[in-house]
Design a protein around this motif. Structure first.
Motif, short mmCIF file in Angstrom:
data_model
loop_
_atom_site.label_atom_id
_atom_site.label_comp_id
_atom_site.label_asym_id
_atom_site.label_seq_id
_atom_site.Cartn_x
_atom_site.Cartn_y
_atom_site.Cartn_z
N LYS A 27 0.84 -1.19 0.08
CA LYS A 27 0.05 0.20 -0.11
C LYS A 27 0.87 1.08 0.11
CE LYS A 27 -3.58 2.44 2.37
NZ LYS A 27 -3.60 3.33 1.19
N HIS A 76 2.35 1.70 -3.39
CA HIS A 76 1.36 2.10 -4.46
C HIS A 76 1.21 3.70 -4.34
CE1 HIS A 76 -2.79 2.99 -5.14
NE2 HIS A 76 -2.36 2.47 -6.44
N TYR A 123 2.26 7.62 -14.25
CA TYR A 123 1.00 7.25 -13.90
C TYR A 123 0.89 6.64 -12.55
CZ TYR A 123 1.72 2.51 -15.14
OH TYR A 123 2.24 1.24 -15.15
N PRO A 159 -0.72 3.42 -11.01
CA PRO A 159 -1.35 2.00 -11.44
C PRO A 159 -2.57 1.84 -10.36
CG PRO A 159 0.60 1.70 -10.28
CD PRO A 159 0.56 3.15 -10.37
N SER A 160 -3.35 0.64 -10.61
CA SER A 160 -4.26 0.38 -9.65
C SER A 160 -3.68 -0.46 -8.56
CB SER A 160 -5.33 -0.46 -10.13
OG SER A 160 -4.96 -1.58 -10.75
N MET A 161 -4.11 -0.57 -7.21
CA MET A 161 -3.67 -1.28 -6.20
C MET A 161 -3.38 -2.67 -6.69
SD MET A 161 -2.70 -0.63 -2.79
CE MET A 161 -1.56 -1.91 -2.22
N LYS A 162 -4.55 -3.27 -7.46
CA LYS A 162 -4.73 -4.79 -7.91
C LYS A 162 -3.07 -4.99 -8.75
CE LYS A 162 -7.60 -7.93 -10.48
NZ LYS A 162 -8.35 -7.81 -11.64
N SER A 163 -3.00 -3.87 -9.99
CA SER A 163 -1.90 -4.38 -10.57
C SER A 163 -0.67 -4.36 -9.86
CB SER A 163 -1.91 -3.47 -12.14
OG SER A 163 -2.13 -2.40 -11.82
#
Ligand SMILES: [Zn+2]
Length: 202
Positions: free
Chosen positions: A149, A152, A166, A168-172
């Motif tokens: 986290k 990210h 950019y 990215p999403s947490m998932k990626s």
């Protein structure tokens, strides 16, 4: 403050606005002698009428004090300085987050290894073994989740293919294979898959 320069500036601006000393004085509710004193650099306008004077001369307070018009260049320069300061601030914050991630990552990994080591060699009872392995795993999983986290949230990722920066999403971030902080992800801009580098500011 250069009183004479300010005086000349007031005179120039007054003429640009097609005002005589007398008319300007009347609008400000003062004597034209006072206006003449400013323009020859013998005195400065009183603070109480400065704003009104600026309005009448169509200048701002900064310009009045410097005795010259400040061009767009100077405003741009000031804006750029503010932007740079903001970037430095962002960089400091993100650096702190990433250092915190490193510390937490090490602590969790070391505790996990110590607990597994203890479970394997140091304790005899099965109950203790299971308890240590479970506790170690929980610390490890929670710690790593928190680290992910932090990673990210701190800064951005940069695509080496198109240069896009950019978030990215947490998932990626979670599912990306990684080498240290470089993560293999699909760029949202060019769609290519590559190792994306962590960068602290845009
Ligand atoms: Zn890209």
């Amino acid at each position: 403050m250069d009183q004479e320069k300010i005086g000349r500036f007031i005179a120039t601006c007054r003429k640009e606005q097609r005002l005589t000393q007398a008319v300007l004085a009347e609008k400000l509710g003062i004597t034209d002698r006072a206006v003449s004193k400013w323009e020859t650099g013998r005195s400065l306008p009183d603070a109480s009428i400065m704003l009104e004077l600026c309005n009448l001369l169509k200048i701002n307070i900064n310009e009045l004090f410097t005795g010259e018009r400040l061009g767009m260049d100077q405003y741009k320069e000031m804006a750029e300085q503010h932007l740079m300061e903001m970037r430095r601030q962002e960089e400091r914050t993100n650096k702190k987050l990433l250092s915190l991630e490193t510390v937490i990552g090490y602590i969790c990994s070391i505790s996990f290894l110590l607990m597994i080591f203890a479970a394997s060699f140091a304790v005899a009872s099965t109950w203790w073994r299971v308890a240590l392995i479970v506790a170690g795993s929980i610390i490890f999983i929670v710690g790593i989740a928190y680290c992910l986290k932090l990673e990210h949230d701190a800064g951005y990722y940069e695509c080496p293919e198109c240069g896009a920066i950019y978030i990215p999403s947490m998932k990626s971030v979670i599912f990306a294979p990684h080498i240290w902080r470089n993560r293999k992800m699909t760029c949202p801009h060019c769609g290519k898959r590559a190792y994306h580098k962590k960068v602290l500011t845009k």
